[in-house]
Design an enzyme around this catalytic site. Structure first.
Site, PDB file in Angstrom:
ATOM      1  N   TRP A  15      43.042  53.486  39.072  1.00 42.23           N
ATOM      2  CA  TRP A  15      43.614  52.155  39.265  1.00 42.23           C
ATOM      3  C   TRP A  15      43.923  51.504  37.906  1.00 42.23           C
ATOM      4  CZ3 TRP A  15      41.429  47.439  37.665  1.00 42.23           C
ATOM      5  CH2 TRP A  15      42.104  46.301  38.086  1.00 42.23           C
ATOM      6  N   HIS A  16      43.085  51.825  36.900  1.00 42.04           N
ATOM      7  CA  HIS A  16      43.284  51.215  35.581  1.00 42.04           C
ATOM      8  C   HIS A  16      44.526  51.746  34.881  1.00 42.04           C
ATOM      9  CE1 HIS A  16      39.070  50.138  36.278  1.00 42.04           C
ATOM     10  NE2 HIS A  16      39.322  49.117  35.501  1.00 42.04           N
ATOM     11  N   GLY A  17      44.969  52.930  35.252  1.00 46.57           N
ATOM     12  CA  GLY A  17      46.165  53.459  34.620  1.00 46.57           C
ATOM     13  C   GLY A  17      46.359  54.927  34.944  1.00 46.57           C
TER      14      GLY A  17
END
Lengths: 92, 472
Positions: free
Chosen positions: B325-327
């Site tokens: 989700w962060h990248g």
């Protein structure tokens, strides 16, 4: 046991939270503009050329001049110089 | 538009009185707040405001459909369509290039040449937070935990409300929409708490996070091979402090600003580096994301209801997706998997920290804290380093013992100590200060924020770096 209630006089003394919040926000901003007036003029100068900028910039410059003449901006300048000297760096 | 800037001060200086002037006319107030939030978002890219509007409109309509349909296959299909629509937008902007590159590389390894067109569009700011807000609404409506909102305006405001739009905290639909139904009560303003959250946030972002980042962490992570082991060890701790001060600053300011406008946001951080287990860490770090992942991913996967092995699988899947989700990068995936593995290990050996009911000796507590903080700091290296190779370079140099000199200046060490105080000062001190502030005279109430911001401005570096979580 009944709930404790504030005496009427105390209730009247407490200013409404919204009014207090508004005073705190605008008084803080006004004091900051007086103490660090160049922040406003620099910000307006960096804005894209617009009608708003043309209208606001002369006022901000006048305010800066007044603040400098009255010595309001001196504490910030001195403190900043002292901080930079202690840190060993320079302002861009 | 960043919070610690003059344009935001001007923006908020206008939004605050107009919001309260319109408070008795709830629809007009919400319309104004939506317009202000879109203006705030348009500061990055005007064209993405269209995406924001489209996402809100589609989710509003799909939720209405979910509310009207009876339980059964059509409702289930509509639900998955809504989930796919939200994840599709996120996937297109955030993950398409990453997975396309992995596909091309895999094919290349197999000796097959594949031509894939990569997209060249900037990632819309806050797209992940936007998606999480929208999904929270859709899933709650599908579960019939909340009624679908009949007001498009409420959904537009829920998804775009400027304090939480860019980097959270993730506010649940059921907690926010109820606040849009009636005018807000000005008595709900907790001035002391809001002032301290905003001032603390400004200090953490402008002074701690910015100096640590620009004067130590960035140079060390940019070129780990040309730094000593000591620099890399200190860089690791400094980044742990930087990311905490950066992200918690944003959400503290967001919570304070929302409260000044009469809205309640959930707490997002609770002294995370005091955690005595990785599970405890996730109960204290980015709490709105942790609880989102638990309620909308871990529990629907089965949680701990189907035996130990399935529980471990569910933890690993949740943390892997939480990492991604962060990248879109291997580093974030590895970071998530490492945290997942640690959570599974703690579960196997019964080392779940403060959540555990068994009493602990002070020595065991201190050891648990020591291992937890070091695990968290070491895994931050994957989070911060730009590539997997760069992470491995970082670790190999750090553990090689090459040189114990340091490029850290006394000033940076002082900043680090000041930042560490954010975890050492007991929370009751802040509570006492807030109470004293609330009962102080008006001149004191004004002078405290003025003097604090004045001192922050005196010591501020030139320019303000964007918040780390803006990229997510």
């Amino acid at each position: 046991m009944t709930d404790a209630k504030l005496p009427d006089i105390d209730r009247h003394r407490t200013p409404p939270p919204l009014r207090t919040a508004a005073i705190v926000i605008y008084a803080t901003l006004a004091l900051l503009v007086a103490a660090i007036p160049q922040s406003l003029t620099n910000w307006l100068r960096e804005m894209k050329s617009s009608e708003l900028q043309e209208k606001l910039l002369p006022g901000a410059e006048r305010l800066q001049l007044l603040s400098e003449r009255a010595g309001f901006s001196t504490p910030y300048r001195r403190c900043r110089e002292l901080f930079l000297a202690l840190k060993g760096s320079e302002d861009n | 538009m960043l919070f610690p800037t003059i344009e935001f001060a001007v923006f908020f200086g206008l939004v605050f009185p107009i919001t309260w002037l319109l408070n008795a006319h709830n629809t007009w107030k919400k319309l104004f707040l939506v317009a202000a939030s879109y203006y705030f978002y348009a500061f990055w890219r005007v064209e993405f405001t269209f995406l924001l509007f489209l996402s809100s409109l589609v989710n509003y309509l799909l939720a209405l459909g979910l509310g009207r349909l009876k339980d059964g296959t059509p409702r289930l299909i509509l639900f998955w369509l809504a989930v796919a629509a939200n994840l599709g937008v996120l996937g297109y902007f955030k993950y398409y290039n990453f997975f396309a590159a992995q596909f091309v590389n895999a094919m290349d390894t197999a000796g097959i040449r594949v031509e894939v067109r990569f997209i060249e569009v900037a990632l819309p700011v806050a797209i992940s937070f936007l998606t999480f807000h929208a999904l929270s609404y859709i899933i709650d409506v599908y579960r019939r935990a909340i009624q679908p909102s009949k007001s498009l305006l409420d959904i537009l405001l829920y998804i775009s409300f400027f304090p939480h739009l860019i980097a959270g905290p993730i506010v649940r639909a059921n907690k926010f929409l109820v606040q849009t139904e009636t005018p807000r009560n000005p008595s709900d303003i907790r001035l002391g708490q809001s002032v301290f959250l905003i001032l603390g946030g400004l200090f953490k972002k402008v002074i701690i996070a910015n100096y640590l980042s620009t004067e130590f962490v960035d140079p060390v992570f940019r070129d780990p091979l040309n730094h000593s082991s000591l620099d890399l060890v200190f860089g690791m701790y400094a980044y742990a402090l930087q990311i905490y001060c950066d992200f918690s600053a944003y959400t503290d300011i967001a919570i304070g600003i929302a409260n000044l406008l009469g809205y309640e946001f959930p707490q997002n951080f609770n002294y995370p580096y005091r955690a005595t287990s990785v599970q405890d860490f996730w109960r204290r770090w980015h709490m709105s994301l942790s609880s989102w992942l638990r309620d909308y991913l871990y529990l629907p996967l089965g949680g701990n209801r189907f035996g130990e092995l399935m529980t471990y699988r569910n933890i690993m899947v949740t943390m892997a997706l939480g990492g991604l989700w962060h990248g879109a990068s291997w580093n974030f995936l590895i970071w998530g998997l490492l945290h997942g593995a640690a959570l599974v290990t703690e579960r196997i050996f019964g080392l779940t920290g403060s959540g555990s009911s068994s009493p602990r000796s002070p020595i065991r507590g201190a050891l648990s804290w020591f291992f937890t903080i070091h695990f968290v700091c070491l895994t931050w290296v994957f989070f911060r380093a730009p590539t997997l190779d760069a992470s491995l370079d970082y670790f190999s140099t750090m553990f090689s013992g090459t040189g114990w000199g340091t490029t850290a200046t006394p000033f940076i060490v002082l900043i680090f100590i000041l930042g560490a105080l954010s975890h050492i000062i007991p929370p009751r001190w802040f509570e006492t200060l807030e109470t004293r502030y609330d009962t102080a005279s008006l001149p004191v109430k004004v002078m405290l924020p003025f003097a604090t911001i004045f001192l922050i401005a005196v010591a501020a570096p030139d320019g303000i770096a964007p918040f780390i979580y803006f990229q997510f």
